[in-house]
Write an enzyme that holds these catalytic residues in place. Structure first.
Site, PDB file in Angstrom:
ATOM      1  N   ARG A   5       0.871  -1.182   0.000  1.00 30.69           N
ATOM      2  CA  ARG A   5       0.000   0.000   0.000  1.00 30.69           C
ATOM      3  C   ARG A   5       0.899   1.220   0.000  1.00 30.69           C
ATOM      4  NH1 ARG A   5      -3.919   2.173   4.870  1.00 30.69           N
ATOM      5  NH2 ARG A   5      -1.991   3.207   5.478  1.00 30.69           N
TER       6      ARG A   5
ATOM      7  N   TYR B 265      -2.277  11.156   5.719  1.00 28.97           N
ATOM      8  CA  TYR B 265      -2.771   9.880   6.262  1.00 28.97           C
ATOM      9  C   TYR B 265      -1.762   8.771   5.907  1.00 28.97           C
ATOM     10  CZ  TYR B 265      -4.826   5.417   6.705  1.00 28.97           C
ATOM     11  OH  TYR B 265      -4.979   4.107   7.054  1.00 28.97           O
TER      12      TYR B 265
ATOM     13  N   ASP C 232      -4.954   3.853  -0.177  1.00 28.21           N
ATOM     14  CA  ASP C 232      -6.115   4.113   0.685  1.00 28.21           C
ATOM     15  C   ASP C 232      -6.449   5.606   0.631  1.00 28.21           C
ATOM     16  OD1 ASP C 232      -8.042   4.188   2.649  1.00 28.21           O
ATOM     17  OD2 ASP C 232      -6.867   3.081   4.147  1.00 28.21           O
TER      18      ASP C 232
ATOM     19  N   HIS D  90      -9.061   6.826   2.187  1.00 26.08           N
ATOM     20  CA  HIS D  90      -9.611   7.101   3.522  1.00 26.08           C
ATOM     21  C   HIS D  90     -10.830   8.013   3.456  1.00 26.08           C
ATOM     22  CE1 HIS D  90      -8.602   6.728   7.925  1.00 26.08           C
ATOM     23  NE2 HIS D  90      -8.202   5.571   7.431  1.00 26.08           N
TER      24      HIS D  90
ATOM     25  N   GLU E 177      -8.807   2.049  -2.150  1.00 23.74           N
ATOM     26  CA  GLU E 177      -9.598   1.741  -0.945  1.00 23.74           C
ATOM     27  C   GLU E 177     -10.345   2.969  -0.458  1.00 23.74           C
ATOM     28  OE1 GLU E 177      -7.147   0.160   2.176  1.00 23.74           O
ATOM     29  OE2 GLU E 177      -8.613   0.676   3.703  1.00 23.74           O
TER      30      GLU E 177
ATOM     31  N   GLU F  60     -14.068  -1.042   5.993  1.00 20.45           N
ATOM     32  CA  GLU F  60     -13.455  -1.160   7.325  1.00 20.45           C
ATOM     33  C   GLU F  60     -14.277  -0.467   8.405  1.00 20.45           C
ATOM     34  OE1 GLU F  60      -9.625   0.701   6.410  1.00 20.45           O
ATOM     35  OE2 GLU F  60     -10.183   2.359   7.718  1.00 20.45           O
TER      36      GLU F  60
ATOM     37  N   ARG G  97     -13.772  -5.141   3.108  1.00 19.58           N
ATOM     38  CA  ARG G  97     -12.622  -4.830   3.977  1.00 19.58           C
ATOM     39  C   ARG G  97     -12.948  -4.869   5.470  1.00 19.58           C
ATOM     40  NH1 ARG G  97      -8.276  -4.248   4.381  1.00 19.58           N
ATOM     41  NH2 ARG G  97      -7.894  -2.084   4.906  1.00 19.58           N
TER      42      ARG G  97
ATOM     43  N   GLU H 158      -4.405  -7.417   4.954  1.00 17.79           N
ATOM     44  CA  GLU H 158      -3.576  -6.279   5.380  1.00 17.79           C
ATOM     45  C   GLU H 158      -2.704  -6.706   6.561  1.00 17.79           C
ATOM     46  OE1 GLU H 158      -5.853  -3.048   7.070  1.00 17.79           O
ATOM     47  OE2 GLU H 158      -4.292  -1.607   6.561  1.00 17.79           O
TER      48      GLU H 158
ATOM     49  N   TRP I 193     -11.698  12.245   7.828  1.00 14.38           N
ATOM     50  CA  TRP I 193     -10.280  11.961   8.095  1.00 14.38           C
ATOM     51  C   TRP I 193      -9.848  10.689   7.395  1.00 14.38           C
ATOM     52  CZ3 TRP I 193      -8.254   7.684  10.904  1.00 14.38           C
ATOM     53  CH2 TRP I 193      -6.829   7.664  10.922  1.00 14.38           C
TER      54      TRP I 193
HETATM   55  O1  KDG Z   1      -8.751   2.922  13.474  1.00 11.26           O
HETATM   56  C1  KDG Z   1      -8.577   3.457  12.202  1.00 11.26           C
HETATM   57  C2  KDG Z   1      -7.524   2.682  11.443  1.00 11.26           C
HETATM   58  O2  KDG Z   1      -7.708   1.331  11.629  1.00 11.26           O
HETATM   59  C3  KDG Z   1      -7.557   2.996   9.966  1.00 11.26           C
HETATM   60  O3  KDG Z   1      -7.183   4.327   9.771  1.00 11.26           O
HETATM   61  C4  KDG Z   1      -6.607   2.083   9.225  1.00 11.26           C
HETATM   62  O4  KDG Z   1      -7.545   2.739   7.123  1.00 11.26           O
HETATM   63  C5  KDG Z   1      -6.904   1.960   7.767  1.00 11.26           C
HETATM   64  C6  KDG Z   1      -6.390   0.772   7.102  1.00 11.26           C
HETATM   65  O5  KDG Z   1      -6.710   0.587   5.933  1.00 11.26           O
HETATM   66  O6  KDG Z   1      -5.650   0.023   7.747  1.00 11.26           O
HETATM   67 MG    MG Z   2      -8.210   1.795   5.259  1.00  4.47          MG
END
Ligand code: KDG
Ligand code: MG
Length: 405
Positions: A149, A161, A213, A215, A239, A265, A286, A342, A405
């Protein structure tokens, strides 16, 4: 024959970071371990478990895993939600651990046996600049990863991030009484990211799989633009390209790009995926075993995805404890529709606190063959590491507007 639950203890500790752990004991002396960690909201889950659920677990038959899941998920009347589902996840993991220990087999043998020999993982490469990022990619390649990643800083933006401020590991939650505020600039990011992909692809060639990612930071049409711009560099996936709670948004992204999409996630129920999987709007689910409802629910999700070619790619950051990761690996090994896992290295002190049987070799993980899921908490060791309030960051645009975020 019944196997009664005699105690259900909740342990909150911070070896390396905060964790919430559930320990279930049965009348024949078996112990099952579950992970209930919800990053930045740990004490809410601990209270939910110890105040509302643990008393109801006492006396139940530990073998009735599905009935117990339904008892708390449906019988609780209030459905879903991250706190409820983290609690249920921990119970489910602990009961599967007990079932496998009672049978004297590693958990994957109760889930249908191994569908593969080892579990392919992706590592996290990170760097404030593209040069730093390339160095981090190289280190992962040297460690055997065939998928990485890539996260990097955006010129003109102070924080990023997935990238630590200094050297060392990336841990997004930070101790303190308030969240740290980070910054974000979508146009700058959209200009920069295709250049990063081009550069990393150029330096590392065609064989390495590159993941990224977002996010949740883009609107659907911005995510579509990113997908198109990255497509020539063959991303393995993009992602959380757009906020996951707007499944229709993924239709827009899908209409404009063939870049594979991954999300889930932050989900805590298979219901969150109904449209995304049913309409084939994503390619990888995920979820975390710790947030979606445990072993039972993550396996169910994998099987739902199989109907539509959506592969399971479980969440595996540092806020999933080694108990959660261990349980995940048994599912990864057993289900047919597995994609990739992951894998973020844990703080050594975390691994000392949670003895486990999984092993990493050559970019792949294996859960090991200890009875159960193979992970536990060393309570005496963990006692030395007290919980400290910690929060995930919040994000603001350059004009001060709060942003995902
Ligand atoms: O608690 C938040 C994290 O687990 C997250 O920011 C991690 O996005 C994430 C990832 O893909 O591992
Ligand atoms: Mg993530």
């Amino acid at each position: 024959m019944t196997r009664r639950i005699t105690s259900a203890e909740v342990i909150v500790c911070a070896p390396g970071r905060n964790f919430v752990t559930l320990k279930i004991t049965t009348d024949d002396g078996l112990i099952g371990w579950g992970d209930a960690t919800l990053n930045g909201r740990e004490l809410a889950v601990a209270s939910y478990l110890s105040d509302h659920i643990a008393p109801l677990l006492i006396g139940r038959d530990a073998q009735r895993i599905e009935d117990t899941w339904q008892y708390f998920a449906v019988g609780g009347y209030w459905r879903r939600g991250p706190v409820t589902m983290a609690a249920i996840s921990a119970i489910d993991m602990a009961l599967w651990d007990i079932a496998a220990k009672a049978a004297g087999v590693p958990l994957y043998q109760l889930l249908g046996g191994a569908s593969r020999d080892r579990i392919r993982t992706y590592g996290h490469a990170m760097g404030r600049t593209v040069d730093e990022l390339a160095g981090s990619v190289q280190a992962l390649v040297d460690a055997g990863f065939t998928a990485v990643r890539i996260q990097t800083g955006v010129p003109g933006v102070d924080t990023a991030y997935g990238v630590p401020d200094g050297d060392g590991r990336y841990e997004p939650a930070s101790a303190g009484s308030r969240p740290v505020e980070e910054a974000w600039d979508t146009p700058a990011y959209l200009r920069h990211m295709p250049r990063v992909f081009a550069e990393i692809r150029e330096r590392f060639g065609e064989d390495l799989d590159l993941l990224h990612d977002v996010h949740h930071r883009l609107t659907p049409i911005e995510a579509a633009q990113l997908g198109r711009a990255l497509e020539p560099h063959r991303p393995f996936w993009i992602e959380d390209a757009t906020p996951a709670e707007n499944p229709e948004g993924f239709r827009v992204v899908r209409a404009h790009t063939t870049a594979p999409l991954a999300t889930g996630e932050v989900f805590n129920s298979i219901h969150d995926y109904r449209q995304l999987i049913g309409e084939q709007l994503i390619d990888y689910s995920r979820s975390a075993v710790t947030h979606v409802g445990g072993v039972s629910a993550l396996k169910r999700l994998a099987e739902f995805g199989e109907l539509y070619g959506v592969r399971l790619a479980p969440h595996g950051p540092t806020d999933i404890s080694p108990i959660g990761l261990a349980a995940t690996l048994h599912i990864d090994l057993a289900v047919h529709g597995f994609g990739i896992q992951e894998f973020m290295p844990r703080d050594p002190v975390t691994l000392d606190a949670f003895p486990n049987a999984f092993r990493f070799e050559d970019g792949h993980l294996h859960p090991g063959d200890a009875p159960g899921h193979g992970a536990s908490l060393d309570e005496d060791f963990a006692e030395e590491f007290a919980y400290t309030p910690a929060y995930l960051p919040v994000n603001r645009l350059t004009d001060g507007t709060l942003h995902d975020w």
